[in-house]
Design a protein around this motif. Structure first.
Motif, short mmCIF file in Angstrom:
data_model
loop_
_atom_site.label_atom_id
_atom_site.label_comp_id
_atom_site.label_asym_id
_atom_site.label_seq_id
_atom_site.Cartn_x
_atom_site.Cartn_y
_atom_site.Cartn_z
N GLY A 20 0.80 -1.22 0.00
CA GLY A 20 0.00 0.00 0.00
C GLY A 20 0.83 1.27 0.00
O GLY A 20 0.28 2.36 -0.10
N GLN A 21 2.22 1.19 0.09
CA GLN A 21 3.05 2.38 0.08
C GLN A 21 3.39 2.75 -1.35
O GLN A 21 3.40 1.91 -2.26
CB GLN A 21 4.34 2.16 0.88
CG GLN A 21 4.09 1.79 2.32
CD GLN A 21 3.32 2.88 3.03
OE1 GLN A 21 3.29 3.99 2.56
NE2 GLN A 21 2.66 2.54 4.11
N HIS A 40 0.23 11.27 2.66
CA HIS A 40 0.74 12.32 3.55
C HIS A 40 1.35 11.71 4.81
O HIS A 40 2.42 12.12 5.26
CB HIS A 40 -0.40 13.28 3.91
CG HIS A 40 0.02 14.39 4.82
ND1 HIS A 40 -0.22 14.36 6.18
CD2 HIS A 40 0.67 15.55 4.57
CE1 HIS A 40 0.26 15.45 6.72
NE2 HIS A 40 0.80 16.20 5.77
N THR A 41 0.66 10.71 5.39
CA THR A 41 1.17 10.05 6.59
C THR A 41 2.50 9.35 6.31
O THR A 41 3.43 9.40 7.13
CB THR A 41 0.14 9.03 7.11
OG1 THR A 41 -1.09 9.72 7.38
CG2 THR A 41 0.62 8.35 8.38
N GLY A 82 10.60 10.70 -4.04
CA GLY A 82 9.61 10.01 -4.87
C GLY A 82 8.18 10.34 -4.47
O GLY A 82 7.27 10.30 -5.29
N ASN A 83 7.97 10.66 -3.18
CA ASN A 83 6.62 10.95 -2.70
C ASN A 83 6.32 12.43 -2.59
O ASN A 83 5.19 12.80 -2.29
CB ASN A 83 6.41 10.29 -1.32
CG ASN A 83 6.24 8.79 -1.42
OD1 ASN A 83 5.15 8.29 -1.64
ND2 ASN A 83 7.35 8.07 -1.28
N GLN A 89 0.61 17.77 -4.18
CA GLN A 89 -0.78 17.68 -4.64
C GLN A 89 -1.73 17.65 -3.45
O GLN A 89 -2.81 18.26 -3.49
CB GLN A 89 -0.97 16.43 -5.49
CG GLN A 89 -0.23 16.48 -6.82
CD GLN A 89 -0.46 15.21 -7.64
OE1 GLN A 89 -1.52 14.61 -7.55
NE2 GLN A 89 0.54 14.82 -8.40
N TYR A 90 -1.34 16.94 -2.41
CA TYR A 90 -2.20 16.87 -1.23
C TYR A 90 -2.39 18.26 -0.62
O TYR A 90 -3.51 18.65 -0.26
CB TYR A 90 -1.56 15.92 -0.21
CG TYR A 90 -2.34 15.76 1.07
CD1 TYR A 90 -3.38 14.84 1.17
CD2 TYR A 90 -2.04 16.55 2.19
CE1 TYR A 90 -4.10 14.70 2.35
CE2 TYR A 90 -2.75 16.41 3.37
CZ TYR A 90 -3.77 15.48 3.44
OH TYR A 90 -4.47 15.35 4.59
N ALA A 91 -1.28 19.02 -0.50
CA ALA A 91 -1.37 20.36 0.06
C ALA A 91 -2.24 21.27 -0.82
O ALA A 91 -3.04 22.06 -0.32
CB ALA A 91 0.03 20.96 0.20
#
Length: 221
Positions: A20-21, A40-41, A82-83, A89-91
């Motif tokens: 799931g990562q 985000h976590t 990489g993330n 995008q989350y922000a």
């Protein structure tokens, strides 16, 4: 200290290889997806691993410097890089949602204020009409009573005894009429004041609702 570094590396290696990562080798596919709370976590977890790797690294005697595991730190940095697009995008999504919430709250507040203003104007107009009507009715009745009293007083003016009685009665009737007229005016004024107080309370409640909404929005920022 070495055991602590081994623990951090084992936790990072297990978490990075877990299901799931995000996959750092498929960055384009990850960027195509909408970021989630898990992304985000995970990014915050990577930053915590990097901080722990530095804090728990062995200290070089007499220098205050630390010996860090460069391979593990580089692995963490690669995963962070990489993330990072997903985090951005989350922000951006959070900021868009925040702006939409603020815009919606402002529109709702404006509509409520406009509605309250319309109701207040209607209540004021209605109070003014009722007050004017009551004053006119009281004045007309007072004029009629005074006129009737004057007519009756003139009819009795030929005889002294009756004249005195008529004058006294006329004065009493006139005073009664004027007292009643004044009472009507006071009632009309009191009614108008009550209506205006109710309008003021309605506007105050609307203003309080807007202020509370703005405060709640300010706390969410």
């Amino acid at each position: 200290m070495a055991n602590e570094n081994d623990r951090i590396y084992d936790e990072f290696d297990e978490n990075a290889s877990g299901a799931g990562q995000p996959d750092v080798n498929s960055e384009q596919d990850a960027n195509a997806n909408i970021p989630t709370d898990d992304d985000h976590t995970y990014l915050m977890t990577l930053l915590n691993y990097l901080q722990d790797a530095i804090e728990y690294a062995s200290v070089v005697p007499l220098t205050g410097k630390r010996l860090v595991d460069t391979d593990m730190c580089m692995d963490i940095l690669r995963d962070i890089r990489g993330n990072l697009p997903l985090a951005i995008q989350y922000a951006e999504q959070v900021m868009r949602d925040r702006d939409n919430i603020i815009d919606s709250a402002q529109r709702t507040a404006a509509n409520k204020l406009q509605s309250a203003d319309v109701r207040a104007n209607a209540a004021i107009d209605d109070a003014a009409r009722r007050s004017h009507q009551m004053l006119e009715e009281a004045q007309a009745r007072a004029d009629k009573i005074i006129k009737d009293a004057e007519i009756r007083a003139r009819a009795m003016i030929d005889q002294n005894a009756i004249k005195i009685a008529a004058q006294n009665e006329g004065r009493a009737i006139v005073n009664e009429a004027r007292a009643e007229a004044n009472e009507r005016r006071l009632e009309a004024s009191a009614y108008s004041e009550d209506m205006l107080i109710n309008v003021e309370k309605e506007l105050q409640r609307a203003a309080d609702m807007v202020r509370q909404r703005r405060q709640s929005l300010g706390e969410k920022k």
